[in-house]
Design an enzyme around this catalytic site. Structure first.
Site, mmCIF file in Angstrom:
data_model
loop_
_atom_site.group_PDB
_atom_site.id
_atom_site.type_symbol
_atom_site.label_atom_id
_atom_site.label_comp_id
_atom_site.label_asym_id
_atom_site.label_seq_id
_atom_site.Cartn_x
_atom_site.Cartn_y
_atom_site.Cartn_z
ATOM 1 N N ARG A 54 0.836 -1.216 0.000
ATOM 2 C CA ARG A 54 0.000 0.000 0.000
ATOM 3 C C ARG A 54 0.869 1.265 0.000
ATOM 4 O O ARG A 54 0.984 1.963 -1.000
ATOM 5 C CB ARG A 54 -0.960 -0.033 1.209
ATOM 6 C CG ARG A 54 -2.030 1.030 1.204
ATOM 7 C CD ARG A 54 -1.606 2.393 1.656
ATOM 8 N NE ARG A 54 -1.006 2.414 2.986
ATOM 9 C CZ ARG A 54 -0.466 3.511 3.525
ATOM 10 N NH1 ARG A 54 -0.445 4.658 2.857
ATOM 11 N NH2 ARG A 54 0.073 3.461 4.733
ATOM 12 N N CYS B 113 5.326 9.151 -0.382
ATOM 13 C CA CYS B 113 3.951 9.584 -0.148
ATOM 14 C C CYS B 113 3.583 10.550 -1.259
ATOM 15 O O CYS B 113 4.295 11.537 -1.477
ATOM 16 C CB CYS B 113 3.800 10.244 1.218
ATOM 17 S SG CYS B 113 2.121 10.849 1.480
HETATM 18 P P1 HMG Z 1 -13.093 14.745 -1.968
HETATM 19 O O1 HMG Z 1 -12.913 15.081 -3.400
HETATM 20 O O2 HMG Z 1 -13.138 15.860 -0.969
HETATM 21 O O3 HMG Z 1 -14.371 13.801 -1.796
HETATM 22 O O4 HMG Z 1 -11.934 13.737 -1.569
HETATM 23 P P2 HMG Z 1 -15.907 14.172 -1.679
HETATM 24 O O5 HMG Z 1 -16.422 13.554 -0.417
HETATM 25 O O6 HMG Z 1 -16.124 15.647 -1.895
HETATM 26 O O7 HMG Z 1 -16.553 13.385 -2.917
HETATM 27 C C1 HMG Z 1 -16.270 13.737 -4.264
HETATM 28 C C2 HMG Z 1 -16.576 12.551 -5.171
HETATM 29 O O8 HMG Z 1 -15.672 11.496 -4.872
HETATM 30 C C3 HMG Z 1 -17.966 11.953 -4.981
HETATM 31 O O9 HMG Z 1 -18.388 11.428 -6.231
HETATM 32 C C4 HMG Z 1 -17.734 10.799 -4.059
HETATM 33 O O10 HMG Z 1 -18.698 9.764 -4.172
HETATM 34 C C5 HMG Z 1 -16.380 10.320 -4.527
HETATM 35 P P3 HMG Z 1 -19.477 12.207 -7.167
HETATM 36 O O11 HMG Z 1 -20.713 12.323 -6.281
HETATM 37 O O12 HMG Z 1 -18.876 13.552 -7.468
HETATM 38 O O13 HMG Z 1 -19.640 11.307 -8.345
HETATM 39 N N1 HMG Z 1 -15.643 9.632 -3.451
HETATM 40 C C6 HMG Z 1 -15.043 8.422 -3.560
HETATM 41 N N2 HMG Z 1 -14.960 7.549 -4.568
HETATM 42 C C7 HMG Z 1 -14.297 6.392 -4.328
HETATM 43 N N3 HMG Z 1 -13.750 6.082 -3.138
HETATM 44 C C8 HMG Z 1 -13.828 6.941 -2.111
HETATM 45 C C9 HMG Z 1 -14.492 8.168 -2.313
HETATM 46 N N4 HMG Z 1 -14.737 9.213 -1.497
HETATM 47 C C10 HMG Z 1 -15.442 10.105 -2.204
HETATM 48 N N5 HMG Z 1 -13.282 6.621 -0.938
HETATM 49 C C11 HMG Z 1 -10.993 11.978 -0.207
HETATM 50 C C12 HMG Z 1 -11.779 13.278 -0.223
HETATM 51 C C13 HMG Z 1 -10.637 11.682 1.237
HETATM 52 C C14 HMG Z 1 -11.851 10.874 -0.785
HETATM 53 C C15 HMG Z 1 -9.708 12.178 -1.066
HETATM 54 O O14 HMG Z 1 -9.037 13.297 -0.598
HETATM 55 C C16 HMG Z 1 -8.785 10.985 -1.011
HETATM 56 O O15 HMG Z 1 -9.111 9.918 -1.514
HETATM 57 N N6 HMG Z 1 -7.595 11.136 -0.412
HETATM 58 C C17 HMG Z 1 -6.653 10.035 -0.267
HETATM 59 C C18 HMG Z 1 -5.251 10.500 -0.249
HETATM 60 C C19 HMG Z 1 -4.333 9.331 0.042
HETATM 61 O O16 HMG Z 1 -4.657 8.190 -0.173
HETATM 62 N N7 HMG Z 1 -3.123 9.646 0.547
HETATM 63 C C20 HMG Z 1 -2.148 8.644 0.866
HETATM 64 C C21 HMG Z 1 -2.510 7.834 2.092
HETATM 65 S S1 HMG Z 1 -2.042 8.602 3.629
HETATM 66 C C22 HMG Z 1 -0.398 8.158 3.790
HETATM 67 O O17 HMG Z 1 0.185 7.569 2.928
HETATM 68 C C23 HMG Z 1 0.305 8.438 5.086
HETATM 69 C C24 HMG Z 1 0.499 7.187 5.927
HETATM 70 O O18 HMG Z 1 1.251 6.212 5.254
HETATM 71 C C25 HMG Z 1 1.208 7.572 7.222
HETATM 72 C C26 HMG Z 1 2.533 8.252 7.008
HETATM 73 O O19 HMG Z 1 3.288 7.878 6.122
HETATM 74 O O20 HMG Z 1 2.816 9.149 7.792
HETATM 75 C C27 HMG Z 1 -0.839 6.570 6.298
HETATM 76 MG MG MG Z 2 3.766 6.175 5.133
#
Ligand code: HMG
Ligand code: MG
Length: 306
Positions: free
Chosen positions: A13, A238
């Protein structure tokens, strides 16, 4: 018996999410299968985030459909909101991880909402997890610095950790997302959080951007942490933290901990073979020093093994 340290493998992931070219589903499934045969007890599998935000993991449903579960191994998936949770449940996830940040700026860039809003988003997610008897981990990013806001207050890390535990997270992973932490600061941060959340529920998650990850882990293990996140062959970075390199390599962590007398339950040579296999598939360097050293001492090219 030696004291145990739980290793949480995040390569499939956190490692793959930063790969620019899309990795075929069968390679992801094979990576997860191979990791599950090394003795690892936790193999993070994919994310049910928005496919436009992390295109590499748009195939989460397909990856889960081909999951060959090894008995006794957990396969958590990341979930950002209720929509992601509904997808994860439909795909058969039994363990999930929600993710927040200790930095407001990172929260906005990573999840398009404030820290407070992200916690509110998790409420129905965790309710649904309870209904389905799904185990929940909580991540906190940027615990030792943020690529956008710079310094992060310890109090903010503690507050987010408390909120996630209050919501129902069984475990909290403290993420040095950009790998700027150094050992004394890492230990100080861990101690501060451990005042509010029992140490046995805390994990550390170090990226190796500045080459400090192993030293930081050692400092935290000395403080009592017994859960460590890492990524085979040091895969990753990231997508929302520019310049962040991969997580610390799992092989290096296993080598260090076993050498110190801790039991991880992991077969290092088998893990090193997985590191060789996936870096060969991705045509990327293997960032694990212990992994490459072990491979060099093996009689046959391990990439040939299946
Ligand atoms: P958003 O655009 O604000 O979402 O994204 P929304 O709620 O406004 O919805 C917009 C549209 O997206 C809607 O569709 C929703 O249904 C759809 P429409 O009505 O316009 O057709 N939607 C989705 N579709 C599929 N799957 C979903 C989903 N949610 C909404 N889950 C959101 C907000 C949180 C979804 C977005 O910002 C996002 O996906 N972010 C993910 C970023 C990410 O994955 N970053 C990496 C992981 S964190 C990390 O790596 C750090 C970690 O490892 C720790 C570390 O290293 O420190 C954990
Ligand atoms: Mg990480």
């Amino acid at each position: 018996m030696n004291e145990q340290v739980k290793i949480v493998e995040v390569g499939a992931r956190d490692g793959l999410q930063n790969e620019r070219s899309i990795v075929p589903v069968f390679v992801k499934q094979e990576l997860i299968r191979r990791l599950g045969r090394t003795g690892l007890k936790v193999v993070e599998t994919t994310s049910f985030v928005h496919p436009d935000w992390v295109p590499q993991l748009a195939d989460a449903e397909e990856v889960m459909a081909g999951l060959k579960r090894q008995p006794g191994v957990m396969y958590p998936v990341l979930v950002p909101n209720l929509k992601g949770m509904q997808r994860a449940v439909s795909a058969g996830a039994r363990e999930i991880a929600v993710f927040a940040a200790a930095s407001e700026a990172f929260s906005q860039k990573n999840t398009n909402c404030s820290i407070e809003e992200s916690i509110e988003r998790f409420r129905p997610v965790i309710e649904m997890a309870r209904e389905h008897d799904i185990w929940v981990r909580g991540y906190i990013s940027c615990v030792l610095g943020c690529p956008y806001q710079g310094a992060v207050e310890l109090g903010d890390v503690v507050r987010v950790a408390e909120s996630l535990v209050e919501l129902g997270c069984a475990e909290i992973s403290l993420g040095d997302t950009i790998g700027t932490g150094t050992p004394h600061k890492a230990a100080e941060m861990l101690q501060a959080v451990a005042q509010a959340v029992p140490m046995e529920r805390l994990a550390v998650h170090f990226h190796d951007t500045y080459g400090q990850a192993l030293a930081n882990i050692l400092a935290c293990v000395e403080q009592g942490v017994r859960i460590v996140d890492c990524s085979v062959a040091g895969l990753g970075g990231c997508p929302y933290a520019r310049g962040a390199t991969g997580n610390v390599a799992t092989e290096d962590v296993v080598y260090m901990l076993e050498g110190m007398g801790y039991a991880t339950g992991i077969e290092l040579d088998r893990l090193a073979e997985v590191g060789a296999w996936i870096t060969n598939q991705l045509q990327k360097p293997n960032y694990s020093r212990a992994g490459t050293a072990r491979l060099a001492s093996m009689p046959v090219n391990p990439v040939m093994f299946t």
